[in-house]
Enzyme design. Structure first.
Site, short mmCIF file in Angstrom:
data_model
loop_
_atom_site.label_atom_id
_atom_site.label_comp_id
_atom_site.label_asym_id
_atom_site.label_seq_id
_atom_site.Cartn_x
_atom_site.Cartn_y
_atom_site.Cartn_z
N SER B 12 62.06 57.68 20.59
CA SER B 12 60.89 57.03 21.19
C SER B 12 60.42 57.82 22.39
CB SER B 12 61.26 55.59 21.55
OG SER B 12 60.15 54.89 22.02
N HIS B 39 58.18 56.95 17.74
CA HIS B 39 57.13 56.03 18.17
C HIS B 39 55.96 56.82 18.75
CE1 HIS B 39 60.40 52.73 18.88
NE2 HIS B 39 60.03 52.79 17.61
N ASP B 132 64.72 49.49 19.71
CA ASP B 132 64.52 49.76 18.29
C ASP B 132 65.63 50.73 17.85
OD1 ASP B 132 63.30 49.57 15.83
OD2 ASP B 132 61.70 50.99 16.28
#
Ligand SMILES: C[S@@+](CC[C@H](N)C(=O)[O-])C[C@H]1O[C@@H](n2cnc3c(N)ncnc32)[C@H](O)[C@@H]1O
Lengths: 274, 195
Positions: B12, B39, B132
């Site tokens: 991310s 992401h 996540d």
């Protein structure tokens, strides 16, 4: 700990049961998608395994209809992918302008945001009064919501940005009236939209149209089913008619690739050859 | 020695730099397919993937729907779609709800990959500032796969790897460079003692 396996034959059997009993055919949907939704539903409903789920489907209609909702993904937006709508204005509207009357089919319209976006563009381009929009989905719950045209006020900020990025020049808030937490879309945007229940897998051609939008539906299908539905679209389009797919969907792996020309490669807009 | 069939990577914030390091080390024709969720903003196009590919020996591309997963390739999930893996080892894309506020979500990829590759899967959690990937790496371990997590002290954002470490007994906790070399060894089927 070893995780319990979820076996393909069990899932096939479950889908077969859904088809036999409720006539919804998910048998050629993306295996990965179906598996994920079934796993989620099993966890949420506290079910042990797929066969337990299967017997629940047979005996519990409320549960079965919940599963239908699970498998039909209704996530959508107004002016989703603004670049696409910009291209629609530039490349598709001029073609539509050449017709005395226009028929448009939104296949898999979900809760209607896409069809309302189209209505807005057609009004701005002065084409709305000679257009009929057929907006179809196999999810009646979604269609009912679409028909109402009531959306959460919270979403409007994002939709306004999408609208502006897509080349919209008017004031977006002029297209609805706010009512507490909700907005209601203007009646004038609805008047030429025909909402109808249509299943792309099991129903056939119902109209000959100038433009089809089917965005983010075919990704949920395996290749053979994609091919079958593409044939349905091909047979529903007039010669020179236009097909718009989702930003990650294409025709390259279908039998019909040669039958279209690309109007906009990046935005996945295709024109049926004469 | 275990022959691994796929590597899934979740990354991310700090991911752009992390990807550059990883792909400066992984070789051309690397024997295990690498599948990545990074992401990015939902409006971002895939230009950055092309730029990354230009500088990498290993072939990097955006994952296409129903595309067959091959070795010698690194696949990156497209912006605004979840990336799933079918039992026939092809990709599926979906626009399902966001998971952990993310689409693509690392958990979604990891869980579907674990169900397909079972113990032949390597999961890698790198820099990021949300959790996540935590559920996903747990699922990979439950199926007998290998869990490799970036040492939070070496990560641009420590939160995501730290969260993964609290959830599973990681097989390796390493710097990004060491992870890259470890993957090469695992790709060559070399039993490794690096810890
Ligand atoms: C993710 S939504 C896409 C909505 C909209 N087109 C968009 O791109 O924002 C997918 C829709 O396809 C519908 N759908 C799935 N399978 C279908 C089928 N066999 N026939 C008709 N609609 C279907 C679902 O009910 C859902 O509303």
């Amino acid at each position: 700990m070893k995780h319990k396996d979820i076996l393909e034959p069990e899932i096939s059997l479950l889908l077969e049961t859904v088809y036999q009993k409720y006539h919804y055919d998910f048998r050629q949907y993306s295996e990965a998608h179906i598996r994920r939704r079934i796993m989620n539903r099993m966890a949420m409903s506290g079910l042990e395994d797929v066969s337990q789920m299967r017997s629940k489907i047979l005996n519990d209609e409320t549960f079965a209809s919940r599963l239908l909702q699970d498998l039909s993904i209704t996530v959508t937006e107004m002016f989703r992918d603004p670049g696409f709508y910009r291209s629609l204005r530039e490349n598709v509207i001029p073609v539509l302008k050449t017709y005395p009357f226009i028929k448009i089919w939104h296949a898999g319209c979900s809760t209607g945001e896409e069809a309302y976006s189209m209505s807005i563009i057609l009004q701005e381009e002065g084409l709305y009064d000679r257009t009929t929009i057929y907006a179809t989905d196999f999810n009646q719950q979604a269609l009912n919501k679409a028909k109402e045209g009531i959306f959460s006020n919270e979403l409007m900020k994002e939709y306004t940005i999408n609208y502006q990025l897509s080349g919209g020049k008017e004031s977006f808030s002029g297209y609805y009236t706010s009512n507490y937490n909700n907005v209601i879309m203007n009646q004038s945007l609805k008047k030429n939209i025909v909402w109808a229940n249509h299943n792309l897998v099991t129903d056939g051609v119902f109209a000959e149209v100038h433009l089809i939008l089917c965005r983010n539906v075919l990704i949920y299908f395996e290749r053979d089913l994609q091919n079958k539905v593409q044939a349905l679209f091909y047979n529903s389009l007039i010669n020179g008619g236009i097909l718009c797919l989702g930003s990650k969907e294409g025709l390259r792996f279908t039998d019909l690739y040669e039958e279209y020309v690309e109007l906009d490669k990046k935005q996945r807009i295709f024109k049926k050859k004469y | 020695m275990m022959q691994y069939e796929a590597i899934v990577v979740g990354v991310s914030s700090g991911g752009m730099n992390a990807m550059k390091v990883l792909f400066s080390i992984l070789p051309k024709d690397f024997s295990i397919p690498v599948i990545i969720v990074q992401h990015v903003s939902s409006h971002s196009d895939n230009q950055w993937i092309k730029i990354l590919n230009d500088k990498s020996d290993l072939y990097i591309k955006e994952a296409d729907e129903k595309e067959k997963i091959e070795q010698g390739t690194a696949y990156i999930a497209p912006a605004n779609y979840h990336l799933l893996i079918g039992k026939n080892k092809t990709f599926s894309l979906t626009v399902d709800e966001r998971v952990n506020f993310a689409r693509p979500s690392i958990d979604v990829l990891f869980e579907s990959a674990a169900e397909v590759y079972k113990s032949k899967l390597i999961g890698v959690v790198l820099t990021g500032s949300n959790n996540d990937g935590t559920k996903g790496i747990k699922r990979i371990k439950e199926y007998g796969g290998l869990a490799i997590i970036q040492d939070p002290e070496t990560a641009e954002s420590a939160y995501m790897p730290a969260s993964a470490i609290t959830a599973v007994k990681a097989d390796y906790i390493l710097s990004l460079e060491d992870i890259s070399y470890l993957l090469i060894q695992l790709g060559n089927g070399i039993k490794t003692y690096l810890t």
